[in-house]
Write a protein that holds these residues in place. Sequence first.
Motif, mmCIF file in Angstrom:
data_model
loop_
_atom_site.group_PDB
_atom_site.id
_atom_site.type_symbol
_atom_site.label_atom_id
_atom_site.label_comp_id
_atom_site.label_asym_id
_atom_site.label_seq_id
_atom_site.Cartn_x
_atom_site.Cartn_y
_atom_site.Cartn_z
ATOM 1 N N HIS A 126 -0.068 -2.208 -3.294
ATOM 2 C CA HIS A 126 0.476 -3.274 -2.460
ATOM 3 C C HIS A 126 1.935 -2.967 -2.122
ATOM 4 N N SER A 127 2.301 -3.124 -0.854
ATOM 5 C CA SER A 127 3.648 -2.750 -0.432
ATOM 6 C C SER A 127 4.718 -3.674 -1.002
ATOM 7 N N VAL A 128 4.395 -4.947 -1.201
ATOM 8 C CA VAL A 128 5.375 -5.900 -1.731
ATOM 9 C C VAL A 128 5.481 -5.816 -3.249
ATOM 10 N N ALA A 129 4.347 -5.583 -3.915
ATOM 11 C CA ALA A 129 4.304 -5.547 -5.377
ATOM 12 C C ALA A 129 3.621 -4.256 -5.818
ATOM 13 N N PRO A 130 4.357 -3.161 -5.963
ATOM 14 C CA PRO A 130 3.746 -1.863 -6.267
ATOM 15 C C PRO A 130 2.926 -1.821 -7.546
ATOM 16 N N ARG A 131 3.150 -2.760 -8.488
ATOM 17 C CA ARG A 131 2.325 -2.816 -9.702
ATOM 18 C C ARG A 131 0.896 -3.222 -9.361
ATOM 19 N N VAL A 132 0.715 -3.894 -8.250
ATOM 20 C CA VAL A 132 -0.610 -4.366 -7.827
ATOM 21 C C VAL A 132 -1.277 -3.247 -7.027
ATOM 22 N N GLY A 133 -2.399 -2.769 -7.549
ATOM 23 C CA GLY A 133 -3.057 -1.628 -6.915
ATOM 24 C C GLY A 133 -2.325 -0.328 -7.160
ATOM 25 N N ALA A 134 -1.558 -0.256 -8.217
ATOM 26 C CA ALA A 134 -0.780 0.951 -8.505
ATOM 27 C C ALA A 134 -1.684 2.176 -8.622
ATOM 28 N N GLY A 135 -1.271 3.261 -7.970
ATOM 29 C CA GLY A 135 -2.023 4.508 -8.037
ATOM 30 C C GLY A 135 -3.254 4.575 -7.147
ATOM 31 N N ARG A 136 -3.541 3.515 -6.424
ATOM 32 C CA ARG A 136 -4.688 3.509 -5.526
ATOM 33 C C ARG A 136 -4.275 3.983 -4.128
ATOM 34 N N PRO A 137 -5.153 4.676 -3.414
ATOM 35 C CA PRO A 137 -6.485 5.083 -3.835
ATOM 36 C C PRO A 137 -6.419 6.209 -4.866
ATOM 37 N N ASP A 138 -7.286 6.111 -5.878
ATOM 38 C CA ASP A 138 -7.317 7.109 -6.933
ATOM 39 C C ASP A 138 -8.569 7.977 -6.795
ATOM 40 N N ALA A 139 -8.836 8.812 -7.800
ATOM 41 C CA ALA A 139 -9.973 9.732 -7.714
ATOM 42 C C ALA A 139 -11.293 8.987 -7.555
ATOM 43 N N GLN A 140 -11.423 7.863 -8.233
ATOM 44 C CA GLN A 140 -12.644 7.069 -8.110
ATOM 45 C C GLN A 140 -12.809 6.537 -6.688
ATOM 46 N N ASP A 141 -11.698 6.102 -6.092
ATOM 47 C CA ASP A 141 -11.752 5.634 -4.707
ATOM 48 C C ASP A 141 -12.154 6.755 -3.754
ATOM 49 N N MET A 142 -11.638 7.940 -4.004
ATOM 50 C CA MET A 142 -11.946 9.062 -3.114
ATOM 51 C C MET A 142 -13.420 9.445 -3.202
ATOM 52 N N THR A 143 -14.019 9.270 -4.380
ATOM 53 C CA THR A 143 -15.452 9.505 -4.526
ATOM 54 C C THR A 143 -16.246 8.490 -3.705
ATOM 55 N N VAL A 144 -15.797 7.233 -3.730
ATOM 56 C CA VAL A 144 -16.458 6.200 -2.926
ATOM 57 C C VAL A 144 -16.311 6.505 -1.440
ATOM 58 N N LEU A 145 -15.133 6.961 -1.032
ATOM 59 C CA LEU A 145 -14.922 7.328 0.371
ATOM 60 C C LEU A 145 -15.875 8.430 0.811
ATOM 61 N N ALA A 146 -16.049 9.440 -0.038
ATOM 62 C CA ALA A 146 -16.959 10.534 0.297
ATOM 63 C C ALA A 146 -18.389 10.028 0.429
ATOM 64 N N ASP A 147 -18.795 9.131 -0.457
ATOM 65 C CA ASP A 147 -20.138 8.562 -0.375
ATOM 66 C C ASP A 147 -20.296 7.707 0.884
ATOM 67 N N PHE A 148 -19.258 6.946 1.212
ATOM 68 C CA PHE A 148 -19.287 6.134 2.427
ATOM 69 C C PHE A 148 -19.433 7.023 3.657
ATOM 70 N N ALA A 149 -18.713 8.136 3.697
ATOM 71 C CA ALA A 149 -18.818 9.063 4.826
ATOM 72 C C ALA A 149 -20.240 9.608 4.951
ATOM 73 N N ARG A 150 -20.856 9.948 3.811
ATOM 74 C CA ARG A 150 -22.226 10.475 3.852
ATOM 75 C C ARG A 150 -23.201 9.417 4.367
ATOM 76 N N ARG A 151 -23.074 8.198 3.880
ATOM 77 C CA ARG A 151 -23.992 7.131 4.287
ATOM 78 C C ARG A 151 -23.791 6.749 5.750
ATOM 79 N N ALA A 152 -22.536 6.712 6.185
ATOM 80 C CA ALA A 152 -22.265 6.410 7.584
ATOM 81 C C ALA A 152 -22.811 7.506 8.490
ATOM 82 N N THR A 153 -22.648 8.756 8.063
ATOM 83 C CA THR A 153 -23.176 9.877 8.838
ATOM 84 C C THR A 153 -24.690 9.780 8.984
ATOM 85 N N ALA A 154 -25.376 9.462 7.892
ATOM 86 C CA ALA A 154 -26.835 9.357 7.936
ATOM 87 C C ALA A 154 -27.271 8.276 8.923
#
Length: 259
Positions: A126-154
Motif C-alpha cells: 500500500h502506498s500510504v501504509a507500506p507495512r500493509v501488503g509489505a513485500g507484495r507481489p511476492d513469489a506466491q503472487d507471481m505463481t498465481v499470475l503465471a497460472d492466471f496467464a495460462r488460464r486466460a490464454t486457454a
Amino acid sequence: MSATLQTLFFSPTHSSRRIALALGDGLAAALGMPQKNRDLTFPPDREQSLDCGPDDILLFAFPVYAGRVPQVLEAPLSRLRGNGAVAVIAAVYGNRDYDDALLEAADLLTRQGFVVAAAGAFIAEHSVAPRVGAGRPDAQDMTVLADFARRATAKIAAGNPAPVSVKGRRPYKERIPAADVRPKTMDSCSKCMICVAGCPMNVISREDPAVVATGCIRCRACVKFCPQEAKFFDDAGTAKIREMLESKCLARREPELFL
C-alpha cells in the motif's frame, strides 16, 4: 498486420507495472503474439489514442484508488477503440479492498468495444501504509499470475471467449472529494530531481522540487523513490488513513481471479 498483445499500465510506484509486465510476458509467450507495452503514467503518453484490431489482445493493469479506477485514466481510456478485441484486466490494490474498481474497469473497456474475457485483483504494498501488503507481489503472487496467464490464454485460444462477470456494485463507490494535499520537503533534499521525473501529474517544480503545484494525486512516488527520504506527507487525513490501514488491513489477502 499481425495480431498484437497491447499491454497498458498506469503505475506511479511501479507495482502495477511489475504485474502488467509479468502477466503480459506470460500471455504473449502462450499466445505466440508480439507484445507492445505502453506506460500511461506520464501525461504525454496519456494523450495518445489506441485502435485495436479484432484479433489483438489488450492487457490493462492499474492501481486501485479508494476502490475505483484512478480518475486520471478516464480520458485516456476513452481514447481506446476495441473493435471487438479481447481484453484482460489486472486491478492492483493495497491489501484493503478493490471495491468496485474491477467492475468499473470492465465497464469502461466494454463501452470502448472490448470483450473483457478475464480479470484479476492482485495485491501490492500500500502506498500510504507500506507495512500493509509489505513485500507484495511476492513469489506466491507471481505463481498465481503465471497460472492466471495460462488460464486466460486457454479461454482466449478456445475462440469467442464469453465476457467475464466480476465483483463490484453499480453505482460505483462514491469518489472521495479531492483535497489539496501536497508533499512537503525536508532540508536534506539534494535536488536530484528524481521526484520531478517520477511525478505522474508534473506538479513538482523543475526549478525547486520543494515547490509543488495543485493537482497532486497522492500516489507517493516522490516519497517512495527519494534517495534522501526528504519527501513526506504530514496532513491529518493521511495519518488517519495510515492508522486505519495498519490497524485493520495487515492480514494477508489473496488474489481473486475471474475467467
